[in-house]
Design a protein around this motif. Structure first.
Motif, PDB file in Angstrom:
ATOM      1  N   PRO A   6      -8.451   3.382   3.407  1.00 53.72           N
ATOM      2  CA  PRO A   6      -8.392   3.955   2.235  1.00 53.72           C
ATOM      3  C   PRO A   6      -9.243   5.346   1.765  1.00 53.72           C
ATOM      4  O   PRO A   6     -10.622   5.147   2.334  1.00 53.72           O
ATOM      5  N   VAL A  29      -0.844   3.410  -2.872  1.00 50.51           N
ATOM      6  CA  VAL A  29      -0.426   3.247  -1.326  1.00 50.51           C
ATOM      7  C   VAL A  29       0.980   3.842  -1.103  1.00 50.51           C
ATOM      8  O   VAL A  29       1.876   3.801  -2.160  1.00 50.51           O
ATOM      9  N   PHE A  44      -7.761  -2.508  -2.729  1.00 48.44           N
ATOM     10  CA  PHE A  44      -6.316  -2.470  -2.241  1.00 48.44           C
ATOM     11  C   PHE A  44      -6.028  -3.797  -1.873  1.00 48.44           C
ATOM     12  O   PHE A  44      -4.449  -4.160  -1.730  1.00 48.44           O
ATOM     13  N   TYR A  68       2.315  -0.966   1.936  1.00 41.60           N
ATOM     14  CA  TYR A  68       2.961   0.077   1.597  1.00 41.60           C
ATOM     15  C   TYR A  68       4.385   0.012   1.939  1.00 41.60           C
ATOM     16  O   TYR A  68       5.011   1.110   2.099  1.00 41.60           O
ATOM     17  N   THR A  97      -5.883  -3.660   4.825  1.00 44.92           N
ATOM     18  CA  THR A  97      -4.842  -2.652   4.380  1.00 44.92           C
ATOM     19  C   THR A  97      -3.520  -2.322   5.287  1.00 44.92           C
ATOM     20  O   THR A  97      -2.477  -2.249   4.584  1.00 44.92           O
TER      21      THR A  97
END
Ligand code: FDP
Length: 416
Positions: A164, A184, A220, A348, A379
């Motif tokens: 990120p 995201v 996140f 995402y 992530t």
């Protein structure tokens, strides 16, 4: 008598040997020679001769609310969302830009491997993929929309970036690193489809930062229940932006004449069941047993959904999921023998899509739990993904439950 002849024919047919090289009556060369190989002379006409196309008079524009006006009204109704208004406006503008890039992919120089300033190909990203020019371009557009449109987004995580990034770093200005939201996104999903002029899409989600905690990569790692907004843009026969702010789902079609997203789909509701199943069935042998049994049931008509199933798979998640959202059915990217967590990324891809599905009255499942309940550990985590009409996804979950109960000691349906 007639019936027994037909059955006999069927029996003979089922037992006739598969054609082998020795069985062929036509050689490959003869077969090739049969093709029409001559080329017609290239048409020569001056395109400037052609008159501009006039649309029939009866094609009148509908009076539809624009996306900015919709946002204004929603944020007026829910003041807590006001910080997102400039962000979502900018995201819609970014989608228009990506739409133009996608449409120009065949005519402009946007193909090929991305290079650094010295002209060397960029290194593989964390997904092990060599980044393409198009990926880098669309990523930059999305990143600037999220980070540069206001000071409300603190940091962003993209499919294209290993880690990120803080917006202060993206915009090279510390004023942009203070917002109370993080975003995201996957700027261009299904990009392999572009070569063949097939649909692609962008997906995004927005979370709040956790009060009192520093914003870093761990910020996140929130489950999808914490999403404040989620959306996608499909670049296809029409370009459509689909958005949820946590109270229903709305769709906005891009009017190419005025370059505006217009509110064409109000309060989208997915049918409670549907005929479509959208899986990459080439992976059938590598799917979990419950998925195999489920797909067989669909094909043999023994599904509880009393509709004749129909298969649809484009290979671009946004396009496939949008089709299911509008027409009903189920989209699935299960785990396979090679990909134990499936292929799709939780943060995402799967979570924003699951939020949209649930907000439209549908469901999102891993096979054993709600996608929105899965808390990411990193992530770029992947997750088995099933999205669609509530009855279809429920039935798939039942197959997982039934076959896991049957194989208590097996590992086919291990809990995520
Ligand atoms: P792509 O690799 O082209 O970016 O996000 C992954 C994804 O596309 C999805 O959009 C798409 O549904 C899926 O992969 C297609 O994967 P398969 O080719 O394995 O079916």
């Amino acid at each position: 008598m007639r019936q027994s002849i037909t059955l006999l024919g069927l029996f003979i047919c089922l037992h006739c040997p598969a054609p082998s090289v020795g069985f062929q009556t036509t050689s490959l060369n003869q077969y090739k020679a049969r093709r029409v190989t001559h080329r017609l002379p290239a048409a020569s006409f001056d395109s400037s001769d052609s008159a501009p196309i006039k649309l029939p008079k009866q094609l009148k524009k509908k009076a539809l609310t624009t996306f900015p006006r919709y946002l204004e009204i929603e944020c007026w109704k829910r003041p807590e969302l006001r910080g997102l208004e400039p962000v979502l406006q900018a995201v819609a503008e970014a989608c228009k830009q990506i739409n133009r890039i996608v449409q120009r992919a065949q005519t402009d120089d946007v193909y090929g491997v991305a290079v650094d300033v010295a002209g060397n190909p960029l290194e593989e990203n964390v997904q092990g993929e060599v980044q393409q020019k198009l990926d880098v371009l669309c990523n930059t557009i999305m990143m600037q929309a999220f980070c540069g449109s206001s000071c409300n987004i603190h940091s962003v995580a993209s499919e294209e970036d290993d880690e990120p990034r803080c917006c202060a770093d993206v915009m090279n200005d510390s004023v942009f690193g203070q917002g109370e939201y993080i975003a995201v996104f996957d700027p261009i999903d299904g990009s392999k489809n572009i070569d063949a002029s097939l649909p692609v899409g962008s997906i995004f989600g927005i979370y709040r930062t956790q009060p009192g905690k520093p914003v870093n990569a761990d910020s996140f790692l929130q489950d999808g229940n914490s999403l404040v907004a989620a959306g996608y843009c499909l670049y296809s026969a029409t370009t459509i932006l689909v958005l949820t702010l946590g109270s229903g789902v709305d769709g906005f079609t891009l009017d190419p004449d005025v370059s505006r997203f217009l509110h064409t789909h109000q309060d989208i509701r997915i049918p409670s069941n549907g005929a479509i199943y959208s899986f990459n069935e080439a992976n059938y042998n590598d799917f979990d047993e419950p998925v195999q049994k489920y797909l067989s049931a669909l094909k043999h008509g023994s599904s509880s959904i009393k509709k004749r199933s129909t298969a649809r798979y484009i290979g671009s998640m946004v396009a496939d999921v949008h089709n299911v959202l509008i027409n009903g059915g189920i989209y699935g990217y299960p785990r396979t023998l090679g990909n134990k967590e499936g292929k799709l990324r939780l943060l995402y891809e799967s979570a924003p899509m699951a939020m949209i599905m649930e907000q439209a009255g549908g469901a999102g499942s891993t096979g054993s739990r709600r996608i929105l309940d899965v808390k990411p550990k990193e992530t770029h985590q992947r997750v088995p993904t099933f999205l669609g009409s509530i009855e279809n996804v429920f039935e798939l979950d039942q197959f997982y439950k039934y076959y896991s109960d049957e194989q208590v000691n097996g590992n086919t349906s291990e809990q995520l």
